[in-house]
Scaffold this active site. Structure first.
Site, mmCIF file in Angstrom:
data_model
loop_
_atom_site.group_PDB
_atom_site.id
_atom_site.type_symbol
_atom_site.label_atom_id
_atom_site.label_comp_id
_atom_site.label_asym_id
_atom_site.label_seq_id
_atom_site.Cartn_x
_atom_site.Cartn_y
_atom_site.Cartn_z
ATOM 1 N N PRO A 2 3.866 2.987 -1.406
ATOM 2 C CA PRO A 2 4.540 2.817 -2.703
ATOM 3 C C PRO A 2 4.788 1.344 -3.003
ATOM 4 O O PRO A 2 5.164 0.569 -2.120
ATOM 5 C CB PRO A 2 5.852 3.575 -2.518
ATOM 6 C CG PRO A 2 5.569 4.567 -1.439
ATOM 7 C CD PRO A 2 4.609 3.889 -0.515
ATOM 8 N N GLU A 3 4.569 0.956 -4.249
ATOM 9 C CA GLU A 3 4.808 -0.405 -4.691
ATOM 10 C C GLU A 3 6.017 -0.410 -5.621
ATOM 11 O O GLU A 3 6.735 0.593 -5.740
ATOM 12 C CB GLU A 3 3.547 -0.960 -5.356
ATOM 13 C CG GLU A 3 2.340 -0.954 -4.424
ATOM 14 C CD GLU A 3 1.062 -1.485 -5.067
ATOM 15 O OE1 GLU A 3 1.148 -2.327 -5.978
ATOM 16 O OE2 GLU A 3 -0.041 -1.041 -4.669
#
Length: 287
Positions: A2-3
């Site tokens: 996840p960013e």
């Protein structure tokens, strides 16, 4: 992994559903989920029971929940971590690692992690900013992010521009997906030497980074599988808007040239051969 948009989507959900609630019990189901909390699982639970969550905050890809004790719960989702808000009567998830129940009798907060690369820990005195993540740079959506300092830092580095975007000590929250998307919009190849970029070119790239991140946040982030979801278990939809990432062989939406995939740091980079030509110069390490 996840960013920023995915983590920000989770933060927004936590802010809505757990802020102001008092923790009644903490059930740690797997020791790896609290491996960064060095005193161990029993201590993790003991210091949290009776504490009230004051807010939900984020620095780059890290989350933290400030507590009324002055401490904070710090979390990283890893590759498959999920923070879910669930009815207390809901069945346990297969990969449930930690369950928080609250004294209002409402929904649980559950940390679910299939691959157990993520985890939670208590940061002593970390309510304002946990010491464990203080070295991480501000992200470009932060009102206190300094464009001028970022431009100067990038131009001082002797590295490739994509590596600079992924350097969490320069700018946080940007990962492989959104770096490729921003570079495509800026028409820059990720291998372009940073010392060869002008100040205006860096500012233009930074603007594209912000645009991509902002649009992704609006759509709940990017979900390629069922592992990334928001606190309600819903997937994001920005994958439908990706212009280069994961589109090898498909036509560039600017010029129609097939998108290429190149190896990069044990991952893949995606770019357009025509819009983003490889640089003629190579990066030379600083002496």
């Amino acid at each position: 992994m996840p960013e920023l948009p995915e983590v920000e989507t989770v933060r927004e959900g936590l802010s809505r559903w757990v802020t102001g609630r008092r923790i009644a019990a903490v059930d740690v189901r797997h020791p790896r989920a609290v491996r960064r909390h060095l005193p161990g699982a029993e201590h993790f639970a003991a210091v949290l029971v009776g504490r009230t969550i004051l807010a939900a905050r984020r620095r780059g890809k890290y989350l933290w929940l400030p507590l009324d004790s002055g401490d904070a719960v710090v979390g990283h989702l890893g590759m498959s971590g999920q923070l879910l808000v669930r009815p207390t009567e809901a069945a346990d998830e297969i990969h449930l690692r930690i369950r928080f129940t609250f004294d209002d009798g409402g929904t649980d907060l559950r940390f679910v992690d299939q691959r157990t690369f993520g985890g939670l820990a208590v940061s002593e005195g970390g309510a304002t900013l946990p010491a464990e993540i203080a070295h991480i740079a501000r992200d470009p959506m932060d009102p206190e992010f300094s464009d001028r300092d970022f431009v100067a830092a990038v131009r001082r580095r002797r590295t490739e521009v994509k590596r600079a975007l992924l350097d969490q000590t320069l700018i946080s929250g940007v990962g492989n997906i959104y770096a490729d998307e921003a570079l495509w919009r800026a028409r820059l190849h990720g291998g372009r030497p940073t010392e060869a970029l002008t100040g205006p070119a860096v500012i233009r790239l930074l603007g594209h980074v912000r645009d991509v991140l902002g649009e992704a946040i609006e759509q709940g982030g990017t979900s390629f599988d069922a592992l990334y979801v928001n606190v309600n278990g819903e997937s994001g939809y920005f994958d439908r808007e990706l212009n280069v990432y994961g589109r090898e062989g498909l036509p560039c939406r600017n010029c129609g040239t097939p998108i290429r995939r190149e190896a990069f740091m044990n991952r893949s980079s995606f770019s357009c051969p025509r819009c983003q030509p490889r640089p003629r110069t190579v990066v030379r390490p600083a002496r």
